[in-house]
Motif scaffolding. Structure first.
Motif, PDB file in Angstrom:
ATOM      1  N   UNK A  44      36.724  44.663  47.133  1.00  0.00           N
ATOM      2  CA  UNK A  44      37.361  45.654  46.241  1.00  0.00           C
ATOM      3  C   UNK A  44      38.682  46.099  46.243  1.00  0.00           C
ATOM      4  N   UNK A  45      39.143  46.098  47.591  1.00  0.00           N
ATOM      5  CA  UNK A  45      40.468  46.414  47.846  1.00  0.00           C
ATOM      6  C   UNK A  45      41.348  45.318  47.636  1.00  0.00           C
ATOM      7  N   UNK A  46      40.770  44.107  47.853  1.00  0.00           N
ATOM      8  CA  UNK A  46      41.682  42.916  47.363  1.00  0.00           C
ATOM      9  C   UNK A  46      41.675  42.712  46.044  1.00  0.00           C
ATOM     10  N   UNK A  50      45.286  43.210  43.844  1.00  0.00           N
ATOM     11  CA  UNK A  50      45.744  42.006  42.867  1.00  0.00           C
ATOM     12  C   UNK A  50      45.995  42.690  41.474  1.00  0.00           C
ATOM     13  N   UNK A  51      45.090  43.646  41.051  1.00  0.00           N
ATOM     14  CA  UNK A  51      45.293  44.125  39.745  1.00  0.00           C
ATOM     15  C   UNK A  51      46.640  44.909  39.530  1.00  0.00           C
ATOM     16  N   UNK A  52      46.898  45.880  40.665  1.00  0.00           N
ATOM     17  CA  UNK A  52      48.154  46.584  40.591  1.00  0.00           C
ATOM     18  C   UNK A  52      49.408  45.538  40.659  1.00  0.00           C
ATOM     19  N   UNK A  53      49.147  44.477  41.680  1.00  0.00           N
ATOM     20  CA  UNK A  53      50.294  43.816  41.690  1.00  0.00           C
ATOM     21  C   UNK A  53      50.603  42.963  40.335  1.00  0.00           C
ATOM     22  N   UNK A  54      49.481  42.872  39.628  1.00  0.00           N
ATOM     23  CA  UNK A  54      49.699  41.817  38.290  1.00  0.00           C
ATOM     24  C   UNK A  54      50.172  42.834  37.284  1.00  0.00           C
ATOM     25  N   UNK A  55      49.700  44.006  37.425  1.00  0.00           N
ATOM     26  CA  UNK A  55      50.422  45.152  36.468  1.00  0.00           C
ATOM     27  C   UNK A  55      51.805  45.482  36.789  1.00  0.00           C
ATOM     28  N   UNK A  56      52.065  45.579  38.180  1.00  0.00           N
ATOM     29  CA  UNK A  56      53.621  45.870  38.324  1.00  0.00           C
ATOM     30  C   UNK A  56      54.362  44.751  38.304  1.00  0.00           C
ATOM     31  N   UNK A  57      53.977  43.660  38.463  1.00  0.00           N
ATOM     32  CA  UNK A  57      54.920  42.196  37.836  1.00  0.00           C
ATOM     33  C   UNK A  57      55.045  42.361  36.561  1.00  0.00           C
TER      34      UNK A  57
END
Length: 198
Positions: A44-46, A50-57
């Motif tokens: 769940x952490x990964x 990944x979701x936060x990284x994609x939104x940030x990108x």
């Protein structure tokens, strides 16, 4: 539900498949439950990272594009092209990018206004120079008549008439100089000369 399906497959296949499937179940039951919880938390952490990284990108890429568009328009402005085009959605923003875009648009409009007023004043100056040149020509013609009449009256009047005629030529030269200056002001090269000081 999963256990029923798993058991059904194991029972239906029988033999080595059943032994293998039962061995897998034994391994699963031999591992403590806490390890499954930890493993679930890691997965769940990964996924969250990944979701936060994609939104940030995505957000960074979008902001980068907006900043690049504003920089491009500011470069146009620095080159003397006053018709910059800033998208309405960028102008409507309430953050720093919106403020920069709005200020750039305002600067462009003010510079256009100043240049248009300068051109208008140059036109007025040119018209005044033309009127002055016409007046000088009329004064020159009158001066010639006065000179002729003064010649007949006395030699002293001739000297005075020559002075008036010289003054008239000087005024006419000034009128032509004013016309030349007005033409230079209208000339596009003048704007390019003034541009580095802006």
């Amino acid at each position: 539900c999963i256990g029923v399906i798993y058991g059904g497959i194991s029972g239906f296949a029988g033999g080595k498949v059943d032994s293998l499937m039962m061995s897998i179940v034994d391994v699963i039951y031999s591992v403590p439950t806490m390890i499954y919880v930890i493993l679930l938390m890691v997965v769940v952490g990964v996924v969250i990272v990944a979701a936060v990284g994609a939104v940030g990108f995505y957000v960074a890429k979008r902001l980068s594009k907006t900043m690049k568009d504003i920089a491009t328009e500011l470069n146009k402005l620095s080159e003397g092209k006053l018709d910059i085009n800033v998208e309405e959605n960028v102008l409507a923003r309430k953050d720093e990018l919106g403020i920069i875009a709005d200020s750039s648009k305002g600067l462009s409009e003010k510079l256009s206004e100043v240049i248009n007023k300068t051109k208008s004043m140059a036109g007025d100056l040119s018209n005044s120079g033309t009127s002055l040149a016409d007046s000088v020509e009329q004064a020159s013609g009158a001066s010639s008549q006065v000179t002729d009449a003064g010649d007949e009256i006395s030699r002293g009047a001739v000297s005075q008439a020559e002075s008036v005629e010289n003054a008239a030529h000087n005024v006419q030269d000034i009128g032509y100089d004013i016309e030349t200056i007005a033409e230079n002001v209208k000339n596009e090269e003048w704007i390019k000369t003034v541009k580095p000081s802006i």
